[in-house]
Enzyme design. Structure first.
Site, short mmCIF file in Angstrom:
data_model
loop_
_atom_site.label_atom_id
_atom_site.label_comp_id
_atom_site.label_asym_id
_atom_site.label_seq_id
_atom_site.Cartn_x
_atom_site.Cartn_y
_atom_site.Cartn_z
N ASP A 113 -4.12 3.66 -8.31
CA ASP A 113 -2.82 3.39 -7.70
C ASP A 113 -2.85 2.17 -6.79
O ASP A 113 -1.84 1.48 -6.60
CB ASP A 113 -2.34 4.59 -6.86
CG ASP A 113 -2.60 5.93 -7.48
OD1 ASP A 113 -3.65 6.11 -8.13
OD2 ASP A 113 -1.76 6.84 -7.30
N ASP B 264 -1.19 2.43 1.11
CA ASP B 264 0.05 2.39 0.35
C ASP B 264 1.12 1.48 0.94
O ASP B 264 2.30 1.62 0.60
CB ASP B 264 0.62 3.81 0.22
CG ASP B 264 -0.14 4.64 -0.81
OD1 ASP B 264 -0.46 4.10 -1.87
OD2 ASP B 264 -0.40 5.83 -0.54
#
Length: 408
Positions: free
Chosen positions: A184, A122
């Site tokens: 994502d 991330d």
């Protein structure tokens, strides 16, 4: 890895990287100034909310949500840590209030150490939404170096056999999948593309292109809806499972997952001008805007296939991401498609700006957007504000008002 053949079309279109929202717009796709007063007002209101929020943020913490009249925070290692400083930078761009930028720069000091974090996929969220935005405004060379180091860190998670960046590591994060990749992860590729161009680093670029191509091949159904999790066999490189973690069911369409895909492939097209990415982004957009379960106010249910529609919870965070992506995608689409994407994005923004979704000052501790869903299956962060909803809402407002240029 061999990069030369793959990079030829990419390098040939580098001259296109200067395209901005302003240069892409056409008259029939852009709101007139007299029609945007509501957006200007909500930008100012959002800034006021974040001034309230900033008064209660500990120096070593990052706000994530507001639950039971209490602000919740994370440390810098949480995947949402970049959204708060990134939103502050966006609000500065929209209002030119220097206090907002100073608050963001102070918070960046605490976030800086994550540039060397190799335990998470991330880093794009964490570092590019924060330092990337800040670099665009300040051109501080130290911020560029941080982004280079973060790109190196996330590249360390790339597996040439699967052609992807690994999402979750083994237990305690994951004990179900051998090599899970979530949709994502498309959102973390922009940092690699930016760093690849800025530092003339072919490896960063190739990692992003390969991951995007592998995801395009394996994550999507014929109708352009997306699975949440695809796991790979690391020996053969083949897909072993397709599941969900945050959606209703393995074959359902988790709303925020569809938003990540839409945004991710729109961004891929901006950087590469590769037609396959544009066609894919438009396919996802059409799936969303034409879905029979998309409500009239265009704020999606948390899952397009949730069993209790129309009583299912809405996810305003998904709407914010979709709105921002659609307001970019309309710049690249044909005129008829552009009108649809623009008006849908505008409707989403107007709904998010209504009292139903926009928090009055101090109502949610300073957060901006209400009624988001983090993880419904785990019953965490349900019907609450979320930092990433605020980030993409403000970004969408700025794109709507053409107050920022796209980072590339």
């Amino acid at each position: 890895m061999k990069f030369k053949n793959r990079l030829v079309p990419y390098l040939l279109i580098n001259f296109c990287f200067t395209v901005s929202l302003t240069s892409c717009k056409t008259e029939n796709k852009t709101p007139q100034q007299s029609e945007t007063n509501w957006a200007e007002q909500h930008l100012e209101m959002a800034a006021d909310n974040y001034k309230t929020l900033s008064k209660n943020v500990p120096i070593d913490q990052f706000p994530t949500t507001y639950v039971n009249d209490t602000l919740r925070f994370s440390d810098s290692g949480w995947w949402c840590s970049g959204f708060y400083p990134g939103t502050l930078v966006y609000l500065f761009e929209g209002t030119q209030d220097s206090m907002l930028l100073k608050t963001a720069e102070t918070k960046l000091i605490e976030l800086e150490k994550e540039q060397y974090n190799t335990t998470t996929h991330d880093l794009g969220f964490m570092m590019f939404c924060s330092f990337g935005n800040a670099y665009q405004v300040t051109h501080n060379p130290e911020y560029a170096e941080i982004l280079k180091n973060a790109s190196q860190s996330i590249s360390s998670r790339f597996n040439p056999k699967t052609g992807t960046i690994r999402s979750w590591d083994p237990a305690p994060w994951n004990d179900k999948w051998e090599y899970p990749v979530i949709i994502d992860n498309m959102m973390n590729l922009e940092m690699l593309l930016w760093a690849g161009k800025h530092f003339t680093n072919d490896q960063f670029t190739e990692v992003a292109l390969t991951h995007a191509d592998t995801t395009l091949k394996n994550h999507f159904r014929k109708d352009f809806s997306s699975h949440h999790v695809v796991s790979y066999d690391t020996i053969s490189g083949n897909v072993e499972m397709k599941n969900t973690d945050q959606g209703y069911a393995d074959e359902s369409s988790w709303a925020r997952g569809q938003a990540w895909g839409l945004y991710g492939y729109t961004t891929m097209y901006r950087y590469t001008k590769d037609q396959k990415y544009l066609e894919h982004a438009m396919g996802i957009a059409d799936f969303i805007v034409n879905h029979p379960n998309l409500p009239k106010d265009k704020i999606p249910y948390w899952d397009f296939d949730a069993p209790n529609i129309p009583n299912a919870k809405r996810d305003a965070s998904a709407a914010a991401i979709m709105a921002s992506a659609l307001l970019e995608l309309k710049n690249y689409a044909s005129e008829d498609k552009a009108k649809i994407y623009f008006h849908t994005g505008e409707q989403m923004l107007k709904s998010l700006s209504s009292p139903e979704y926009f928090a009055s000052q101090g109502e949610q501790g300073g957060f901006i957007i209400k009624h988001c869903v983090g993880n419904m299956p785990d019953n965490t962060e349900v019907d609450v504000p979320l930092s990433y909803a605020d980030y993409y809402y403000v970004e969408a407002l700025l794109r709507y008002l053409n107050k920022i240029e796209l980072i590339n």
